[in-house]
Write an enzyme that holds these catalytic residues in place. Structure first.
Site, short mmCIF file in Angstrom:
data_model
loop_
_atom_site.label_atom_id
_atom_site.label_comp_id
_atom_site.label_asym_id
_atom_site.label_seq_id
_atom_site.Cartn_x
_atom_site.Cartn_y
_atom_site.Cartn_z
CG HIS A 140 99.23 153.06 -35.19
ND1 HIS A 140 98.28 152.28 -35.80
CD2 HIS A 140 98.68 153.49 -34.02
CE1 HIS A 140 97.17 152.26 -35.04
NE2 HIS A 140 97.40 152.98 -33.95
CD GLU A 141 101.11 154.33 -31.01
OE1 GLU A 141 100.95 153.12 -30.87
OE2 GLU A 141 100.18 155.14 -30.83
CG HIS A 144 96.79 157.56 -32.65
ND1 HIS A 144 95.52 157.41 -33.16
CD2 HIS A 144 97.21 156.32 -32.32
CE1 HIS A 144 95.16 156.13 -33.13
NE2 HIS A 144 96.17 155.44 -32.62
CE1 TYR A 155 91.77 154.78 -28.77
CE2 TYR A 155 91.97 155.40 -31.08
CZ TYR A 155 92.31 154.56 -30.03
OH TYR A 155 93.18 153.54 -30.24
CD GLU A 164 93.74 152.44 -33.51
OE1 GLU A 164 94.44 151.56 -34.05
OE2 GLU A 164 94.23 153.33 -32.79
CD GLU A 188 100.48 141.03 -42.43
OE1 GLU A 188 99.59 140.72 -43.26
OE2 GLU A 188 100.46 140.71 -41.23
CD GLU A 191 105.88 144.69 -40.94
OE1 GLU A 191 104.67 144.88 -40.68
OE2 GLU A 191 106.69 145.61 -41.21
CE1 TYR A 194 101.30 138.30 -34.53
CE2 TYR A 194 101.01 139.57 -32.52
CZ TYR A 194 100.60 138.55 -33.37
OH TYR A 194 99.51 137.78 -33.05
CB THR A 195 104.90 136.37 -32.71
OG1 THR A 195 104.81 136.71 -34.11
CG2 THR A 195 103.55 136.45 -32.04
CG ASP A 201 103.77 135.50 -36.68
OD1 ASP A 201 103.32 135.38 -35.53
OD2 ASP A 201 104.71 136.27 -36.99
CG ASP A 239 89.53 147.90 -29.23
OD1 ASP A 239 90.39 148.62 -28.72
OD2 ASP A 239 89.44 147.68 -30.45
CG HIS A 244 92.88 148.88 -31.49
ND1 HIS A 244 92.50 149.38 -30.26
CD2 HIS A 244 93.96 149.59 -31.87
CE1 HIS A 244 93.32 150.35 -29.92
NE2 HIS A 244 94.22 150.50 -30.85
#
Ligand code: 0DB
Ligand code: ZN
Length: 333
Positions: A140-141, A144, A155, A164, A188, A191, A194-195, A201, A239, A244
């Site tokens: 993703h980064e 960009h 952006y 995005e 996703e 994943e 995340y958490t 999740d 945002d 996003h």
């Protein structure tokens, strides 16, 4: 070579092969370009062969820092994806060094491309573990960066949402590619990080089913979910005008083009990840411009599909039909 000012030691030189080493201060290098001494100690990475090279700070034993190793490994994997699949040599297409810095801030629950390099937070261990641990986040980064060198989509607002979305699309597709051509698709975002204490999740965003993630967790909006149709797009100022948030609308289109499905009463026949990635890469590099929004994204994707998979005796190819149907399904005219 010891840097007199910082006291850090740098490894300069070319060495054959690589592999692991027991001495963390001896880093196997494949290729390198002598960098200016005294540069901010960070992991300056590039790919493997035929690359300008990388410099690894050895003072704090690179291998003892899992975040640094992850950032290194993930950025090489993403770069290999761009080289092998899109014939693009690094972020600028011209072999520019790929720079990642880890441990940004304190328990920072985020990552970023700052216009020159990738930055990763360590996460607080609740919302995120170290964001350097996710290949789709690195993808993703880095995307960009690629976008800034190509369409350079502004952006904010709709062009920001397309920016995005393309970052999520190539983040996800580069990660899926690394799992192998026949690997099961996983649409996703983040994943793996995340958490970390909540198994199963998924990521912070879902491209296959955007509505499965609550928006409130991210943007303090009422508990509505990410939109998967243009009529549900967010029109507020948060945002940067929901870059996003509304990205999920185009993410859904990419998912449908690749995997197929029925959405808002429209049936799409999927054309696989490998054709989808070519259509979006051609859109990004041949047709999109800084101001491009959803309407222009639709036109660029259809034209790219036509270029790559031409009409046959006047009828659009299956690939072009899938793109048209997907943008109909997400309500982009
Ligand atoms: O690259 C980007 O678009 C995001 C860059 C965020 C940023 C922007 C400006 C300055 C600093 C950081 C970072 C990611 C992102 O989507 N961040 C979102 C979601 C998010 C991550 N951590 C959060 C913590 C709180 C709220 C939202 C978030 C955001 O910053 O909105 C991309 C993949 C995962 C992290
Ligand atoms: Zn982004």
């Amino acid at each position: 070579v010891k840097d007199s000012t910082s006291g850090k030691s740098y490894l300069h030189g070319a060495a054959i092969g690589g592999g692991t080493t027991t001495n963390p201060n001896i880093v196997p290098v494949h290729t390198y370009k002598a960098n200016r001494m005294g540069e901010t100690p960070f992991i300056l990475l590039s790919g493997l062969f035929g690359f300008s090279g990388f410099e690894v700070e050895t003072g704090t034993s690179f291998f003892a820092d899992p975040a640094a190793v992850s950032a290194h490994t993930n950025s090489i994997k993403v770069n290999t994806y761009y080289q092998n699949i899109h014939k693009r040599n690094s972020i600028d297409g011209n072999g520019m060094p790929i720079i990642s810095t880890v441990h940004i801030g304190s328990k920072w629950n985020n990552a970023a491309w700052n216009g020159k390099q990738m930055l990763y937070g360590d996460g607080d261990g609740i919302l995120f573990s170290s964001l350097a641990g996710a290949m789709d986040v690195a993808g993703h980064e880095m995307t960009h960066g690629v976008i800034s060198k190509t369409a350079n989509l502004t952006y904010q607002g709709e062009s920001g949402a397309i920016n995005e979305s393309l970052a999520d699309i190539f983040g996800a597709l580069s990660e899926m590619h690394s799992h192998g051509l026949t690997s099961p698709s996983e649409w996703e975002m983040g994943e793996d990080i995340y958490t970390p204490n909540v198994p199963g999740d998924g990521g912070l965003r879902s491209m296959s089913n955007p509505k499965s993630k609550k928006l409130s967790a991210a943007y303090g909006l009422k508990d509505n979910a990410y939109p998967d149709h243009y009529e549900d797009r967010y029109l507020g100022e948060l945002d940067k005008g929901g870059v996003h948030i509304n990205s999920s609308i185009n993410n859904k289109a990419a998912y449908l083009i690749s995997e197929g499905g029925e959405h808002h009463g429209v049936k799409v026949t999927g054309i696989t990840r490998s054709k989808t990635e070519k259509i979006f890469y051609r859109s990004l590099t041949n047709y999109l411009v800084p101001s491009s929004g959803f309407k222009e994204m639709r036109a660029a994707a259809i034209q790219s599909a036509r270029d790559l998979y031409p009409d046959r005796n006047g009828a659009p190819s299956a690939e072009t039909k899938a793109v048209i149907a997907a943008y109909d399904a997400i309500g982009v005219p």
